[in-house]
Structures are given as structure tokens and as C-alpha cells.
Scaffold this active site. Structure first.
Site, PDB file in Angstrom:
ATOM      1  N   LYS A 175       0.849  -1.198   0.000  1.00 27.36           N
ATOM      2  CA  LYS A 175       0.000   0.000   0.000  1.00 27.36           C
ATOM      3  C   LYS A 175       0.881   1.244   0.000  1.00 27.36           C
ATOM      4  O   LYS A 175       1.780   1.350   0.838  1.00 27.36           O
ATOM      5  CB  LYS A 175      -0.866   0.000   1.263  1.00 27.36           C
ATOM      6  CG  LYS A 175      -1.937  -1.050   1.233  1.00 27.36           C
ATOM      7  CD  LYS A 175      -3.181  -0.460   0.609  1.00 27.36           C
ATOM      8  CE  LYS A 175      -4.128  -1.537   0.165  1.00 27.36           C
ATOM      9  NZ  LYS A 175      -5.143  -1.027  -0.742  1.00 27.36           N
ATOM     10  N   LYS A 217     -12.395  -7.159  -8.333  1.00 29.05           N
ATOM     11  CA  LYS A 217     -13.085  -7.624  -7.129  1.00 29.05           C
ATOM     12  C   LYS A 217     -14.494  -8.045  -7.535  1.00 29.05           C
ATOM     13  O   LYS A 217     -15.383  -7.202  -7.697  1.00 29.05           O
ATOM     14  CB  LYS A 217     -13.133  -6.486  -6.106  1.00 29.05           C
ATOM     15  CG  LYS A 217     -11.739  -6.028  -5.674  1.00 29.05           C
ATOM     16  CD  LYS A 217     -11.786  -4.865  -4.724  1.00 29.05           C
ATOM     17  CE  LYS A 217     -10.446  -4.651  -4.046  1.00 29.05           C
ATOM     18  NZ  LYS A 217      -9.345  -4.358  -4.976  1.00 29.05           N
TER      19      LYS A 217
HETATM   20  O1  LIG Z   1      -5.683  -7.063  -3.879  1.00 33.98           O
HETATM   21  C1  LIG Z   1      -5.287  -7.593  -2.832  1.00 33.98           C
HETATM   22  O2  LIG Z   1      -4.211  -8.212  -2.749  1.00 33.98           O
HETATM   23  C2  LIG Z   1      -6.106  -7.533  -1.589  1.00 33.98           C
HETATM   24  C3  LIG Z   1      -7.354  -6.727  -1.684  1.00 33.98           C
HETATM   25  C4  LIG Z   1      -7.147  -5.253  -1.578  1.00 33.98           C
HETATM   26  O3  LIG Z   1      -6.048  -4.786  -1.586  1.00 33.98           O
HETATM   27  C5  LIG Z   1      -8.325  -4.405  -1.404  1.00 33.98           C
HETATM   28  C6  LIG Z   1      -9.376  -4.933  -0.703  1.00 33.98           C
HETATM   29  C7  LIG Z   1     -10.506  -4.199  -0.472  1.00 33.98           C
HETATM   30  C8  LIG Z   1     -10.594  -2.912  -0.938  1.00 33.98           C
HETATM   31  C9  LIG Z   1      -9.556  -2.367  -1.655  1.00 33.98           C
HETATM   32  C10 LIG Z   1      -8.422  -3.107  -1.904  1.00 33.98           C
HETATM   33  C11 LIG Z   1      -7.391  -2.473  -2.758  1.00 33.98           C
HETATM   34  O4  LIG Z   1      -6.932  -3.079  -3.720  1.00 33.98           O
HETATM   35  O5  LIG Z   1      -7.098  -1.315  -2.511  1.00 33.98           O
HETATM   36 MG   LIG Z   2      -6.438  -1.553  -5.196  1.00 31.92          MG
END
Ligand SMILES: O=C(O)CCC(=O)c1ccccc1C(=O)O
Ligand SMILES: [Mg+2]
Length: 351
Positions: free
Chosen positions: A167, A266
Site C-alpha cells: 500500500k 473484485k
Molecule cells: O488485492 C489484494 O491483494 C487484496 C485486496 C485489496 O487490496 C483491497 C481490498 C478491499 C478494498 C480495496 C483493496 C485495494 O486493492 O485497494
Molecule cells: Mg487496489
């Protein structure tokens, strides 16, 4: 196959550590479980369950989550309650018919997944959610956590893990550039998937990416506040990028752009399996990778995503490490000390 009974439950699971939702954090996850019993041609009863958990609700400060599901849990639950009566004693094909015209993505996904499960379309993919599964670890720092704790987590990654998601656009540019270099000092073999969650303006995104070793970065998810700046970002710096939040826009249409390398998808935010497959075909036609990712589902939903990814994207590792933060499992054992069973859930309606 005829549906003989339906049951709708709600679950609630506290998280052991906060999970990021863009720049926000959550400490508890709520969702629904739909259980359907159906009778096949030979008179045999089949039971399947799916998790339906829109990514909405409140963050740890009581503010509404933004950028992900537009529908609330109550909205989905109310709609499902009225659907149950409509579906009882009907052929399972009705699940698909309803999913096809359903406007709430999480509900459309759940109904279409239920249909696929009852048809046995997810069978034969014996997924272990336990220790030996290959994962893309999700690396982020909690506000109360020392940088050393994160370093330790990187050192502890198994040797056969070669990619990790980090992140970014959460704290300061200097701190995050340093963090990425430190991760790569500990594990120079890692390829990083960065996720900016639209946290940079174009100039910040370029300044940030310019300080990173390009060869170690697989891609950066949603680098720019304005997705229309992503192509300019690529032209300036040559770092491949991916789309995530952009896919949640009901008006989203796939178009190839300079530097676009992956869709981070997702399913709970997109809709039916058919819609997912269509998006996948469009992406792959342009050479864009299609990578399934969690919407912070509990173990029941994560297991379904693991199976789906084995079927739809056998050469990609999905982003499912969010399950690590859950304090206990939901109906499907992933090796946590406790697993919620039916008796632990709140029954909303049966028919
Ligand atoms: O993509 C992954 O590895 C985990 C999932 C994840 O990061 C995520 C999960 C829920 C909401 C937003 C995000 C994101 O990609 O920012
Ligand atoms: Mg993302």
C-alpha cells in the site's frame, strides 16, 4: 434442479488487525450468507452457500466507506428477503435470470455464484486455504506499528513467495520510497505490486515512481486521483499501472491505454460471473492481465474466489491475503483457531 428451501443469515467478524479500504481502515466485517437447498433429477438434496458482502459500511472513525460498493448491507439484505419467496420451488436457472437483471453488483455476483456452485461448476478444484497455498502477501503499516514490525514481516515471508502487494500514498513520499527500498534490501527477488488507491495527483505519482527501481515493480494500482492522468504518468515514467477502483463505476468500459497492464478485479463489486468473463475477454484481448482480488470477504467468500481464480486465471495469483486479518473463519476452515458455524450466525429469513 428445483430449489426446495432458502435461508438468509448475517455474520459479523471482528478483525485481529485493521484492514485498509483505500485510505480508510475497518476493524470488523459484516456480510450475508445465502444457503440454498435444491433437489436434483434423482431426488438427491444438494446444499450450497455463498457469502454476499458488499464493501460498504463504516470505518473505524464512523465515517462511511467510499470508493467501493455503492449498496449497503441493509439494501442487499432487504432485496434478498423479498427474493427468497420468489425463488422457492423454482428451477435453479431462475437464480441466473434474476442475477442478470440485478442492479446491485454484490447480489448479482452472489446469485450467479450460487447457480454455478449448485451446477457443480466450481467443483474439482480442491483448494486448500491452509498453510501451503500460494499467496500474494499484502504489506501495509498500521498507525500504531513500528517500521521494524513491517520489516520483520518481510523477513518472515516464505522463500517461495516472489511477489507482494504494498500500500502506498498513505503517509509521506520520503517514508514510502524508503520503505520500498528497505523491502527490496531484505528481499531483492520480490516483484512488487504497489497500490496507490488514487492517492497521488499526476505530479506526485511521477515524483514517487521516479525514485523507485522500475525493474522491481510489477505495476502500480490506480496511481492518479484522476484515472485519465494514468496514461500521462506512464509516458513520463514508464511504470506499468493497473485499474481497480475505476472498474467499480457502473459506466466503466474497457479501453486500452498506454501502460495499462492489469485489471485488479473484485467480483463482489462487479456482478455476475458472465460479466466478469466478458471483462476478462476484453482485457486479455488487449494483453492486459486479469487478476482477481478480495473485497475483504471472510473465509467462505475467499474460498470461492480461490476456486474462481483457479478456473478463470490459472496462471495468476489472486490477491486474497486480506483473510489473514480475520479473527475467525466463516463456515469454511482456513486454519484459524475458531470457525463460525450456522449456530453462530443470525438467521434473517427462511423459506
Ligand atoms: O488485492 C489484494 O491483494 C487484496 C485486496 C485489496 O487490496 C483491497 C481490498 C478491499 C478494498 C480495496 C483493496 C485495494 O486493492 O485497494
Ligand atoms: Mg487496489
Amino acid at each position: 434442479m428445483i430449489i426446495s428451501a432458502l435461508h438468509l443469515y448475517q455474520y459479523q467478524i471482528p478483525l485481529d488487525k485493521l484492514l485498509p479500504v483505500g485510505s480508510q481502515r475497518i476493524d470488523v466485517r459484516r456480510g450475508l450468507v445465502l444457503k440454498v437447498e435444491a433437489i436434483d433429477e434423482t431426488g438427491q438434496v444438494l446444499t450450497e452457500q455463498v457469502e454476499i458482502a458488499p464493501l460498504s459500511g463504516l470505518d473505524i472513525d464512523g465515517n462511511p466507506l467510499h470508493g467501493f460498493s455503492k449498496e449497503s448491507l441493509t439494501q442487499v439484505s432487504d432485496k434478498l428477503e423479498s427474493l427468497l419467496e420468489q425463488l422457492v420451488q423454482k428451477p435453479i436457472a431462475d437464480l441466473l435470470d434474476i442475477a442478470d437483471v440485478e442492479s446491485l453488483p454484490s447480489l448479482a455476483f452472489g446469485l450467479s455464484l450460487m447457480h454455478a456452485k449448485l451446477k457443480g461448476q466450481l467443483n474439482g478444484h480442491t483448494i486448500s486455504l491452509n498453510a501451503d497455498r500460494k499467496i500474494i502477501p499484502l504489506l501495509y503499516r498500521n498507525s500504531d506499528e513500528s517500521i521494524n514490525a513491517l520489516h520483520q514481516r518481510v523477513s518472515d515471508l516464505p522463500a517461495d513467495v516472489h511477489a507482494a502487494k504494498v500500500k502506498v500514498a498513505q503517509t509521506s513520499l520520503e517514508e514510502e520510497v524508503q520503505l520500498i527500498h528497505q523491502i527490496l534490501v531484505i528481499r531483492p527477488d520480490l516483484k512488487l505490486r504497489l497500490d496507490a488507491n488514487r492517492g497521488f495527483d499526476l505530479e506526485q505519482a511521477i515524483d514517487f515512481a521516479a525514485c523507485l527501481p522500475l525493474a522491481s515493480i510489477e505495476y502500480i494500482e490506480e496511481p492518479c486521483q484522476r484515472a485519465s492522468d494514468n496514461a500521462a504518468f506512464y509516458r513520463a515514467i514508464g511504470m506499468p499501472w493497473a485499474l481497480d477502483e475505476s472498474l467499480n463505476d457502473p459506466m466503466f468500459q474497457f479501453t486500452m491505454q498506454p501502460g495499462l497492464t492489469a485489471l485488479v478485479v473484485k467480483p463482489m463489486l462487479i456482478g455476475t460471473l458472465e460479466k466478469l468473463q466478458k471483462l476478462q475477454a476484453e482485457a486479455e484481448h488487449s494483453g492486459v492481465r486479469f487478476i482477481l482480488s478480495s473485497s475483504l470477504e471472510a473465509s467462505l467468500g475467499i474460498e470461492a474466489l480461490a476456486r474462481l481464480s483457479q478456473i478463470m486465471t490459472p496462471d495468476e495469483l489472486p490477491g486474497l491475503d486480506t483473510l489473514t486479518a480475520f479473527s475467525y473463519d466463516l463456515l469454511v476452515d482456513s486454519g484459524k483457531p475458531r470457525c463460525q458455524s450456522w449456530g453462530d450466525l443470525t438467521l434473517i429469513k427462511s423459506c
